[in-house]
Write a protein that holds these residues in place. Structure first.
Motif, PDB file in Angstrom:
ATOM      1  N   SER B 132      35.230  47.324  37.713  1.00  0.00           N
ATOM      2  CA  SER B 132      35.675  46.967  39.062  1.00  0.00           C
ATOM      3  C   SER B 132      36.127  47.912  39.714  1.00  0.00           C
ATOM      4  O   SER B 132      36.698  47.788  40.939  1.00  0.00           O
ATOM      5  CB  SER B 132      36.653  45.525  38.730  1.00  0.00           C
ATOM      6  N   PRO B 136      34.200  47.060  44.272  1.00  0.00           N
ATOM      7  CA  PRO B 136      35.292  46.111  45.066  1.00  0.00           C
ATOM      8  C   PRO B 136      35.130  44.675  45.130  1.00  0.00           C
ATOM      9  O   PRO B 136      36.064  44.035  44.900  1.00  0.00           O
ATOM     10  CB  PRO B 136      35.278  46.702  46.370  1.00  0.00           C
ATOM     11  N   GLN B 139      36.041  43.540  41.656  1.00  0.00           N
ATOM     12  CA  GLN B 139      37.682  43.261  41.359  1.00  0.00           C
ATOM     13  C   GLN B 139      38.167  42.315  42.226  1.00  0.00           C
ATOM     14  O   GLN B 139      39.154  41.454  41.710  1.00  0.00           O
ATOM     15  CB  GLN B 139      38.215  44.850  42.019  1.00  0.00           C
ATOM     16  N   GLN B 140      38.046  42.043  43.406  1.00  0.00           N
ATOM     17  CA  GLN B 140      38.390  41.014  44.169  1.00  0.00           C
ATOM     18  C   GLN B 140      38.276  39.628  43.446  1.00  0.00           C
ATOM     19  O   GLN B 140      39.198  38.963  43.556  1.00  0.00           O
ATOM     20  CB  GLN B 140      37.932  41.079  45.716  1.00  0.00           C
ATOM     21  N   PHE B 142      37.709  39.031  40.547  1.00  0.00           N
ATOM     22  CA  PHE B 142      38.805  39.133  39.138  1.00  0.00           C
ATOM     23  C   PHE B 142      40.135  38.775  39.436  1.00  0.00           C
ATOM     24  O   PHE B 142      40.722  37.871  38.984  1.00  0.00           O
ATOM     25  CB  PHE B 142      38.587  40.333  38.442  1.00  0.00           C
TER      26      PHE B 142
END
Lengths: 247, 247
Positions: B132, B136, B139-140, B142
């Motif tokens: 992540s 991006p 990550q977002q 998650f």
DNA sequence: CGACGACTTGAATTCACTCAAACACTGTGG
DNA sequence: CCACAGTGTTTGAGTGAATTCAAGTCGTCG
């Protein structure tokens, strides 16, 4: 009014750096190296925002832009049920993050209200995501914070699943003192920042039950209450109430 | 039947790739581009793990190494209170993440138990954090998942703060159908995977109260219960119960 | 000092709980 | 095939802890 508050601080702007903040050991930048801290100082915290007692930091439905680190003061967060009933779902003190509920949908689901004059560090969320791509330590700590938030709420669920008012109130008082203690305050003496009504709302009890329970604890010599002043005289006894020991 | 939709592709082990999973629209990789999905396929999901009904995916105190995406089946998570009482704190179905409670401390705080034969995708957490950093979008998503988990628990707190058993049970049934519906199942017909005991534990009620409340709903024509088979006949009426409307 | 909000305490009520019994469903083994 | 055990579920009766309603007190701030 709430609005007035948005002003950038007269005093603060020169001191908006995590590296010199007295909460850096318990706040988001925990465990970062000095170099990383410098980086954080430069870009993460956009500014500080002061709030007067009663001011709202955000309201349900408000667009989610930032998370907030409590720097000074004390907050409650509330949610409104379908039937209109408003319930307290959290109390927050220095070093804790507010606003995490907004990430999922881009809108805040809750309301955050200052229970005393307070100050928060505003952390634009896109900045936090961007920076945590570069600083694994920051990313990890943020994930830990969110996870702990989940565990905390689960703990409250556990508490509310138990039928006994006494266990809930004991847990509430002990939790508060533990958090205050972690911030260097006395382990035995505290001032409640919230009303009985708010405590009850948080614990799923009425304000009368909270009041009665505190009085009962006092009669049993577990603590001493006088309005919002609480002095704990038998922490072990309180823990026993929480653990279900009934001697 | 409902079931068909959910059935493991018997072909599973060669298909440990998110890009071909039928849950990719509601699971972690939501919103990723094809290129990103390819990347995820290569490194994120280490393997699948099958569980029999009654098996534990993890237990309290177990070292936290991975989060788990439910691929097929149904889970409960439980926590044990100080007094030894075990309480259900969540039910989980396809596409939902398990194990997020372990991030904060590095140990699981809860236990996850399969309520039917199930299969999860094992996602080593350090891998997720590493990947992540590069994606991006991952990550977002998650972060959104964790945030929604917080909001969900808050919703349960809200529910348990209300004294009324009927509102809680109505909310439970509606929530379950909504989640099933999002996965392509019928909006009106469902099979409860958990016992009355487990429902009650989750809602802070006794199993008798759950049973009585379901019977009452049936008498009022809101739904039809027969053991674990539930058919909703008046979703609006159930929503009214939840909203506190008492006509 | 007076007024308002917050808090405490009492009495009656209520809703869910506890205890108890019977019933339904499932799988096993005779 | 049926008897049986075992688990899970339903339903009933009585109890109890927290609620609701109702005063009354305390404390603070204009």
């Amino acid at each position: 009014m709430d609005q007035a508050v948005f002003h950038p601080l007269h005093s603060a702007s020169c001191a908006v750096v995590c590296s010199r903040c007295n909460l850096r050991e318990i706040c988001l930048p925990v465990g970062l190296t000095q170099a990383e801290l410098d980086h954080v100082d430069r870009v993460l915290v956009s500014h500080r925002r002061p709030l007067r007692q009663g001011d709202s930091l955000y309201r349900p439905g408000a667009s989610f832009e930032a998370v907030y680190a409590v720097r000074t003061g004390f907050f409650k967060t509330t949610r409104t049920a379908n039937d209109g009933r408003e319930q307290v779902i959290g109390f927050h003190m220095g070093g804790e993050l507010l606003g995490l509920d907004g990430i999922g949908t881009g809108r805040h689901e809750t309301q955050a209200v200052a229970l005393e004059d307070s100050q928060v560090c505003v952390i634009p969320f896109h900045e936090l995501e961007r920076l945590s791509q570069q600083l694994p330590g920051l990313q990890q700590e943020f994930h830990r914070v969110m996870s702990r938030e989940i565990v905390l709420k689960e703990g409250v669920m556990l508490l509310m699943g138990s039928r006994q008012a006494e266990a809930r109130v004991a847990a509430f008082v002990l939790n508060l003192t533990h958090r205050l203690q972690a911030r260097g305050f006395s382990a035995s003496s505290l001032v409640l920042r919230m009303t009985r009504q708010e405590i009850g709302s948080y614990l799923g009890l009425t304000l009368e039950t909270v009041s009665r329970t505190l009085s009962k604890f006092q009669a049993e010599g577990l603590l001493h209450v006088r309005g919002r002043q609480v002095r704990i005289t038998d922490a072990v006894g309180l823990q026993d109430v929480l653990d279900g020991a009934v001697p």
